[in-house]
Structure formats: C-alpha cells, structure tokens
Design a protein around this motif. Structure first.
Motif, mmCIF file in Angstrom:
data_model
loop_
_atom_site.group_PDB
_atom_site.id
_atom_site.type_symbol
_atom_site.label_atom_id
_atom_site.label_comp_id
_atom_site.label_asym_id
_atom_site.label_seq_id
_atom_site.Cartn_x
_atom_site.Cartn_y
_atom_site.Cartn_z
ATOM 1 N N SER A 12 -3.889 -6.100 -3.133
ATOM 2 C CA SER A 12 -2.879 -5.560 -2.222
ATOM 3 C C SER A 12 -3.295 -5.642 -0.758
ATOM 4 C CB SER A 12 -2.550 -4.104 -2.600
ATOM 5 O OG SER A 12 -3.720 -3.365 -2.860
ATOM 6 N N TYR A 13 -4.457 -6.230 -0.484
ATOM 7 C CA TYR A 13 -4.845 -6.617 0.880
ATOM 8 C C TYR A 13 -5.109 -8.118 0.859
ATOM 9 C CZ TYR A 13 -5.532 -1.724 2.286
ATOM 10 O OH TYR A 13 -5.351 -0.388 2.593
ATOM 11 N N PRO A 14 -4.059 -8.927 0.643
ATOM 12 C CA PRO A 14 -4.283 -10.345 0.346
ATOM 13 C C PRO A 14 -4.801 -11.133 1.544
ATOM 14 C CG PRO A 14 -1.949 -9.901 0.638
ATOM 15 C CD PRO A 14 -2.642 -8.574 0.666
ATOM 16 N N PHE A 41 -7.196 -3.422 -7.085
ATOM 17 C CA PHE A 41 -5.834 -3.157 -6.588
ATOM 18 C C PHE A 41 -5.821 -1.785 -5.936
ATOM 19 C CE2 PHE A 41 -1.559 -1.463 -6.910
ATOM 20 C CZ PHE A 41 -0.779 -2.524 -6.493
ATOM 21 N N ASP A 42 -5.358 -1.745 -4.698
ATOM 22 C CA ASP A 42 -5.278 -0.489 -3.955
ATOM 23 C C ASP A 42 -3.832 -0.020 -3.892
ATOM 24 O OD1 ASP A 42 -8.061 0.025 -2.594
ATOM 25 O OD2 ASP A 42 -7.691 -2.130 -2.420
ATOM 26 N N PRO A 43 -3.530 1.153 -4.443
ATOM 27 C CA PRO A 43 -2.155 1.649 -4.388
ATOM 28 C C PRO A 43 -1.770 2.047 -2.969
ATOM 29 C CG PRO A 43 -3.621 3.317 -5.308
ATOM 30 C CD PRO A 43 -4.442 2.066 -5.151
ATOM 31 N N PRO A 44 -0.486 2.061 -2.647
ATOM 32 C CA PRO A 44 -0.044 2.392 -1.284
ATOM 33 C C PRO A 44 -0.047 3.893 -1.016
ATOM 34 C CG PRO A 44 1.850 1.878 -2.666
ATOM 35 C CD PRO A 44 0.628 1.641 -3.513
ATOM 36 N N ALA A 55 -5.873 0.780 7.783
ATOM 37 C CA ALA A 55 -4.927 -0.278 7.408
ATOM 38 C C ALA A 55 -4.322 0.026 6.041
ATOM 39 C CB ALA A 55 -5.632 -1.633 7.367
ATOM 40 N N ALA A 56 -3.000 0.060 5.976
ATOM 41 C CA ALA A 56 -2.308 0.341 4.720
ATOM 42 C C ALA A 56 -2.199 -0.932 3.892
ATOM 43 C CB ALA A 56 -0.923 0.912 4.996
ATOM 44 N N PRO A 57 -2.250 -0.821 2.560
ATOM 45 C CA PRO A 57 -2.095 -2.019 1.721
ATOM 46 C C PRO A 57 -0.665 -2.535 1.759
ATOM 47 C CG PRO A 57 -2.179 -0.045 0.365
ATOM 48 C CD PRO A 57 -2.470 0.400 1.765
ATOM 49 N N GLN A 58 -0.491 -3.800 1.442
ATOM 50 C CA GLN A 58 0.849 -4.368 1.374
ATOM 51 C C GLN A 58 1.528 -3.906 0.095
ATOM 52 O OE1 GLN A 58 1.182 -8.583 1.995
ATOM 53 N NE2 GLN A 58 -0.321 -8.610 3.660
ATOM 54 N N VAL A 67 -4.704 -7.874 -13.969
ATOM 55 C CA VAL A 67 -5.327 -6.656 -14.488
ATOM 56 C C VAL A 67 -6.025 -5.932 -13.335
ATOM 57 C CG1 VAL A 67 -6.995 -5.685 -16.118
ATOM 58 C CG2 VAL A 67 -5.683 -7.746 -16.730
ATOM 59 N N PRO A 68 -5.559 -4.733 -12.939
ATOM 60 C CA PRO A 68 -6.166 -4.039 -11.796
ATOM 61 C C PRO A 68 -7.539 -3.473 -12.142
ATOM 62 C CG PRO A 68 -4.470 -2.665 -12.774
ATOM 63 C CD PRO A 68 -4.419 -3.978 -13.502
ATOM 64 N N LEU A 69 -8.477 -3.589 -11.204
ATOM 65 C CA LEU A 69 -9.851 -3.118 -11.410
ATOM 66 C C LEU A 69 -10.221 -1.981 -10.463
ATOM 67 C CD1 LEU A 69 -11.667 -6.567 -11.828
ATOM 68 C CD2 LEU A 69 -10.711 -5.094 -13.616
ATOM 69 N N GLY A 70 -9.256 -1.223 -10.004
ATOM 70 C CA GLY A 70 -9.563 -0.065 -9.170
ATOM 71 C C GLY A 70 -9.523 -0.380 -7.687
ATOM 72 N N ARG A 71 -9.951 0.600 -6.902
ATOM 73 C CA ARG A 71 -9.836 0.529 -5.445
ATOM 74 C C ARG A 71 -10.959 -0.289 -4.816
ATOM 75 N NH1 ARG A 71 -6.397 4.530 -3.282
ATOM 76 N NH2 ARG A 71 -5.702 6.096 -4.803
ATOM 77 N N THR A 72 -10.741 -0.590 -3.520
ATOM 78 C CA THR A 72 -11.744 -1.295 -2.732
ATOM 79 C C THR A 72 -12.013 -0.529 -1.443
ATOM 80 O OG1 THR A 72 -10.108 -2.636 -1.545
ATOM 81 C CG2 THR A 72 -10.962 -3.518 -3.619
#
Length: 781
Positions: A12-14, A41-44, A55-58, A67-72
């Motif tokens: 989500s921060y491509p 994958f970072d949720p909004p 910076a907010a994710p897209q 397959v999401p592997l959690g936050r960054t």
C-alpha cells in the motif's frame, strides 16, 4: 507453474519494485500460472501514518492472489524511503505461507532487504530465484550485509535476475554470483503513438517522481526557471504535491502545473501529451521504470547520465543524457530541443520502437525461462550423488545452489561517467576531502577524549554543575541580542544594495535566524545560502535578486574578518606575547589577518607579477571572489548606511564576546580569564569553524576552547572543557530559539530550506542563437 513472488516492500506504499511485482503477477495469471504475492500491507489508519513519517498509505484493494504479511516502517535508504517489514509477525506469516504453498519456484525480490526477503532465503522447499533491483556504491551498508552473511545466503539461490547492468554490478561487486539481465517491463499499447514535429520554440516537459533529493527535482526547477525566459515551455509535475514543490521554487510557479499523486491513467495521459520526459535524478537509480513508461507513449527522455538510466536511454537515439546535478547543462539541452521540433519527432519515433523491448509479455517470458532453469538446477542437485560433506555444504549454502562454480565478490570498474580529470583524480580529491574532514573530526574527538581521560569525567561534571544558571541564561539572552544586531547591520547593507526592494528589518531578521539554525545543524556552511534565499524571496524576483543578496553576504563576511582581527588584538593585549605557550592563540589570530591581506592585496600582486597562464587559470576563482568582495563594498558609498552596517556588525561581535565572558563568570573563571580570554575563545571557535567537520563543529569547538584557555590563560583542562560544552550549548540554543519560530513563520520545513540551499544558484542561459537554415536530423536506430 505454481509461483510465489516475495516482496519486502509494503503493497500500500507502492514503489518501483511493487509495481514490477504487480505487473509480473498479472502477466503470469493471464498465462494460466498459479501465483501468490507475499508482501506486507499497511491498512489506511493513523498508525500507518505514524510508522511512515506522516505519509498515509494509498487506498488500494487487496487482490485475492496477494497475501498480506503485516505492517511496515518507513526507513530512509539510498536517498529515498523504503517501507520495510521489521516485525516478527510478518516473518512468521511468510514461513507459514511458503510451507503450505507447495510452490515450484519462489522469486525473492531484493534478497538483501530485511526482514521478509532476507528470511525467505532460508526456505528449501522450492527453487529459489532472487531478483536484484538496487544500484548502489555504498561500501558501508553493503559491507554490513556481507558481514551478516549475505554472500553466503545468496548461494541458496538457484537463479539470479538483475533488472539492469547497474543492478548486476552492485550484486557482483558486493555478493558475487552469476546474473541474468531481465529488465523491468512496461505495458505497451498495440499502437505506440509517435509525436509529430510540433511547434518550434514550444516544449511540454513532464516530471514523474517524488520530491525526494535523489530524484533531482530542484535541479529541474532551476533549469526550467531559466528555460521559460527563452522559449514557450510548460512543466507538469506528477508524484510530488504542491506543499513539497512550492518551497523549492526560486521564482514563482509560472507555467508549472503540480498534479500530485495521480492514478496510472492520468500519469499515462501526461506522458503521452508531453514532448519530453525529464528525469534529473542525482544517482542511485538501477533502472528507471518511468523512462520506459515514457517510451511506451512515444515520448523521448532527457535524463541524467547515471548508471541505470544509461542502460535504458540510447543517447542521441531515443533520448538525451546530460550530466547529473547540472541545471545549466539541463536547461541548455531542453532549449535546444524546444528549437528543434524535427529532432524531437525523430527521438519520438525511436522511443516508440524501443518500447517493445520492455513489453511485459517479452519480459515475463524471460523471467519464466530463468524459473525453468532454476527448477532444473534444483532437480539436478537433488539427484546428484554426493557425500556427507557435499550435502552439508549445500545445506549450509557454502556452495552455489545453481550447480556452477563459486563466484566471489569482485572489484569492478565504476559505472559512473568520468568527471573532469578522470576517475583517478576525482577519487584522490574525494579521498583527500574526506580524509581532511575525518582528520579534523578525529582530532577534535581525540582531544576531547584525551581531556576526559586525563581530567576525569567527574571533574568536568563538577565544573558543569558549578556553573550558575542565572549567568548562563544571561549569556543566552546576550547571544540572542547579538543575532538581532547582526540583522540590523545586514538590513543597512541590503537597503543600500537594493534600494527599490522595500526590504525591512524583519526580512533580514528572518534570514539571519534561519541561517543560524542551518549552520548549527548541518556539517557544511549551508546557513549562508539559506539566509540569502529567504531574503531574495522578499526582494523581488529571486533569480534577479539572489546574486545581489549574495554580494551583501560577502560584504558582511569582510566585516566579520575585520572583527576577528580586532578580537585577536584584544586577546593578545591581555597576555605576554612572547610566551612559548601561546602558540594556539597566535595561530588563530594570524589566520583572519592573513585572509584579509589575501583578499585586499592578492589581485594587485597577481597583476603586478604577470602570472603565467597556468597560474592564472588556478587563481581565477580567487580573483573572482576578490572582485565580488570589492563589489560588495560599493554598498558603503552611502555614509549613513555604511556606518550603521559597520557599527552594528562590530557591536554584534562585541555582544558575543560579552556572552562568552558571562559564561566565564558562570563557571567561576573570571578571576583567571577576563574579557580578553572571551575574545580569544570567540576568535578560536570561529576560525576553526570556517570548514566545519561536524554539525556545529562538535568536538573541534571544545578542543579550540581547551587549547586557548589552558595554553594562554592557565585555566584547568576540566574547567576549559566544561566551558566549551556550555558555550556550544548556548550557541545551539540560540539557533533553535531564533531559528525554529522563523521557519514556522516562513512556512518552510528544515528539509525545505536544506534542499533550497543545496540548489540555490540561479541558472542563466546565453541569448538565443540565430535560427539555423535547417535543423539537425537524427539517424534512426
């Protein structure tokens, strides 16, 4: 084929790698392969913004195959921000998915990146392929990876892909191995548009990228500000938002459109409608996907001549390469293109043809070929008879899993273009410069450590605790007052130099405060260009007024040299001149006097001696600087303003000396070191800070205090070191107290001012050449 694509970067921060993986997965799915993308994958939400510097994710939908592997967490790296997973939950989820997936091949992107890709190299249940996207020459960071066993872990790969020769260079240089070059892909329409010749003297420029230093947007802005004075030019910026771009402008937003972050369709439209894409990156690019995206719209490229871009752009065929960080050269090339529409059309035809090399179907087939070879290599290794030692070597990744011989890391010739004088001279200059700064910093640190060792931390602590807070506060207030008086002096100089600008004291005060803050927080003298830019914004068109404002700084600098000479006289009036232990004081006192003599007498001596052509070439910069000083002196033709400028500047130095003396009182040293010692300390710390080796000259600052106070005034080393610590704390506090409110009032961030100061020189193009009889044509590739 069942394929796992492992990404260390947030979905989500491509960025470029995420876009590559996304497109590659879509291509494989369209061909009937079973694909899973394993990526963080970072949720909004607010927590994501906190973890990524605001910076907010897209807001992106999560496809079924991802397959999401959690936050960054956002981590500054290679001139940009990398959004990497550092949490153990992501690694745990990765391991579960790999074990349950029954994959034929696991493609690990950026195998060195923590923690997802790094951990994926331990998986042994499928053929492993690594894709290397990064180009970098930083021996420190890559050396740290090697120390952690990166080269050995890479032996677990059955296949290695590099997206460019630049990326392969980095991987071979630091990790060894063999690499297939498979570039990043691009979606190419069935019919790539080719631009017509267009109108002479009109140029539409596109820039696509973030407002990070590495992408070189300030370089393009300086070039464009010069370009639009000569031709009908328009600049469209995609990726950076107005709040990031406006502080970087010197001369207004005329004919500059900032679109911010847009979707792929809008970006494609901008590229298709542009006459040229400009990519002025400063370095660190391994490929540059935006270059091929431009090609896919038939748009040629003007790009920096750096590794990575040179792999994509054929100079003079489908684009033009210019020296990086050179806005003058960039402006010249863009103007030439504006005046040569037939040449733009020829470049467009070649760019459209070149795009097919990077079409995703072709790139995906090349990647699949590497996958098949890697699967075959794994199967051969599994069926190859081997003893216990060989099996253990393979299990511990001591030998390459691809079955070939071990290729260790190797020294390779640089990919960077040769600077003037060649790489060897540039390397010598770079090493000498770094060695000088390192030696200065090391000397200061060594003196500080030696003092602490010989004196004892407890004695220094006692000296600090003995200081009187009220006297320290008084010194701080006087130091702040000296900055105000400096602004009074500068105001008089500015008004004399720019009488019609309407500059006020508040303008000079803003510039002075911000300049002091920048000088106190950066290991280079960026305070001077920073304050010049602040005032030039208020004095009219910055491109016209900045050189004049810089000239006023030269005048003020000359007054500072005079003040240092006077401080030396005061200091020597309080000691026995011929004592052997005054060497440090003598050295710092002679320096400003010698500099003043060079400035005043140097040009006359050069003219009188009739210097040789070689010597004149060497001394021309010195003569230009001396001429600049003399031009600055013209502002004192106004006796009233000239006397105000001189009087206020010398008063400011006197106040600083008083502040230094108040700190001597605060620590109880005034019985041994009076106002003469304060003048000597002020002289020493300013002379040693001419070329600061560290932010605020930390270490060297304290060493200068100790050398002067102990050598010339008999102050104990403990008290002298304690005094140096308190004095520097007061100077930094002054910079923060005055500079931070000034930045807030100006509506700028520290980063904005730093970038503006680094790229502060306005660009001027020579007059337009006479129209040629015919335009140059390019041979098509």
């Amino acid at each position: 084929m069942r394929i796992a694509l492992v990404s260390p970067y947030s979905w989500s921060y491509p960025g470029g790698v995420t876009r590559h993986i996304e497109a590659l997965a879509d291509e494989f799915l369209a061909e009937g392969h079973d694909v899973r993308v394993l990526a963080p994958f970072d949720p909004p939400d607010a927590r994501s913004a906190r973890l990524h510097r605001g910076a907010a994710p897209q807001p992106r939908e999560l496809p079924e195959h991802v397959v999401p592997l959690g936050r960054t967490v956002g981590i500054a790296s290679n001139g940009a921000v990398s959004n990497l997973s550092v949490f153990p939950t992501g690694v745990q989820r990765l391991r579960r998915e790999l074990e349950a997936g029954r994959f034929d091949v696991v493609n690990v992107h950026e195998p060195v990146a923590p923690a997802i890709s790094w951990d994926a190299l331990e998986f042994s249940g499928a053929a492993l392929v690594g894709t290397f996207h990064t180009y970098g020459t930083n021996a420190l960071s890559h050396g740290a990876a090697r120390a952690l066993g990166a080269a050995r872990r890479m032996n677990a790969l059955h296949g290695r892909i590099a997206v460019s020769d630049a990326a392969a260079w980095t991987a071979k240089r630091f990790f060894g191995g063999r690499y297939d070059i498979v570039p990043n892909g691009v979606h190419v329409p069935e019919l790539v548009p080719v631009h017509a010749a267009g109108e002479r003297g009109r140029l539409r420029i596109a820039f696509v990228g973030q407002a990070v230093e590495r992408k070189g947007l300030p370089v393009l802005l300086r070039a464009f500000e010069a370009l639009r004075e000569h031709v009908d030019a328009e600049l469209v910026i995609v990726g950076a938002v107005e709040d990031e771009v406006l502080p970087l402008l010197l001369d207004g937003q005329e004919r500059i459109t900032v679109l911010g972050r847009v979707d792929d369709a809008e970006k494609t439209r901008v590229l298709r409608e542009a006459d040229v894409l400009c990519a002025p990156s400063l370095g660190g690019e391994s490929f540059g996907m935006v270059l091929t995206e431009a090609f896919a719209q038939g748009t040629p490229v003007v790009a920096s001549d750096i590794a990575g871009y040179r792999d994509v752009v054929r100079d003079g065929v489908d684009g033009l390469l210019v020296p990086h960080a050179d806005p003058q050269a960039l402006a010249g090339v863009l103007r030439d293109l504006a005046l040569a529409p037939a040449r733009r059309a020829a470049l467009s035809r070649c760019a459209a043809e070149r795009a097919h090399r990077y079409a995703w179907p072709r790139v995906a087939d090349e990647v699949l070929a590497v996958y098949r070879r890697s699967i075959a290599a794994r199967e051969r290794a599994a069926t190859r008879p081997a003893g216990a030692g060989a099996r253990a070597a393979r299990r511990l990744a001591l030998v390459p899993a691809d079955g070939g011989p071990l290729v260790p890391p190797q020294r390779l010739a640089t990919l960077e273009p040769a600077p003037p004088g060649g790489h060897r001279r540039a390397r010598v200059r770079r090493v000498a410069r770094r060695a000088g700064l390192a030696a200065a910093a090391a000397a200061g640190a060594a003196l500080t450590l030696l003092a602490l060792q010989r004196i004892g931390v407890d004695r220094v602590g006692e000296s600090l605790l003995r200081s009187s807070p009220s006297w320290v506060i008084a010194a701080l207030l006087v130091m702040c007052a000296s900055m105000v008086v400096r602004a009074v002096s500068w105001t008089a100089i500015l008004r004399a130099a720019l009488p019609s600008s309407g500059l006020r004291f508040s303008d000079a005060m803003q510039g002075t405060a911000i300049g002091v803050l920048m000088s106190a927080t950066l290991p280079a003298r960026l305070g001077e260009p920073a304050r010049a830019l602040i005032v030039a914004r208020r004095a009219g068109r910055p491109r016209e007024t900045t050189p004049v404002v810089v000239g006023t700084l030269v005048s003020q600098t000359l007054l500072n040299v005079l003040a240092l000479v006077l401080l030396g006289v005061i200091a020597f009036s309080t000691v026995h001149v011929f004592d052997d232990h005054h060497g440090a004081l003598a050295a710092v006192a002679i320096a400003p006097a010698a500099l003043l003599a060079v400035v005043v007498l140097g040009p006359a001596v050069l003219r009188a001696t009739g210097a040789s052509a070689r010597l004149r070439a060497i001394t021309e910069p010195v003569q230009r600087a001396a001429a600049q000083v003399r031009d600055g002196l013209r502002v004192f033709r106004d006796p009233r303003r000239g006397s105000v400028a001189v009087g206020a500047q010398l008063t400011a130095w006197a106040l600083q000396a008083v502040s230094c003396w108040l700190l001597l009182v605060a620590i109880g040293l005034d019985d041994r070191a009076g106002i003469g010692a304060a003048a000597a300390v002020l002289l020493a710390v300013n002379v040693t800070a001419v070329l600061p080796a560290t932010p605020s000259n930390l270490g060297v600052f304290q060493a200068a205090c100790v050398a002067v106070l102990t050598g010339a005034y008999g102050v104990s080393a403990a008290d002298a070191l304690g005094y140096g610590i308190v004095l520097q704390a007061v100077e930094i506090a002054t910079a923060v107290i005055m500079g931070v409110p000034a930045l807030l009032k100006e509506g700028l961030s520290w980063r904005d001012v730093r970038l503006r100061a680094l790229h502060s020189t306005p660009v001027r193009l020579p007059p337009l050449p006479a129209p040629a009889a015919s335009e140059p044509q390019l041979a098509e590739a």
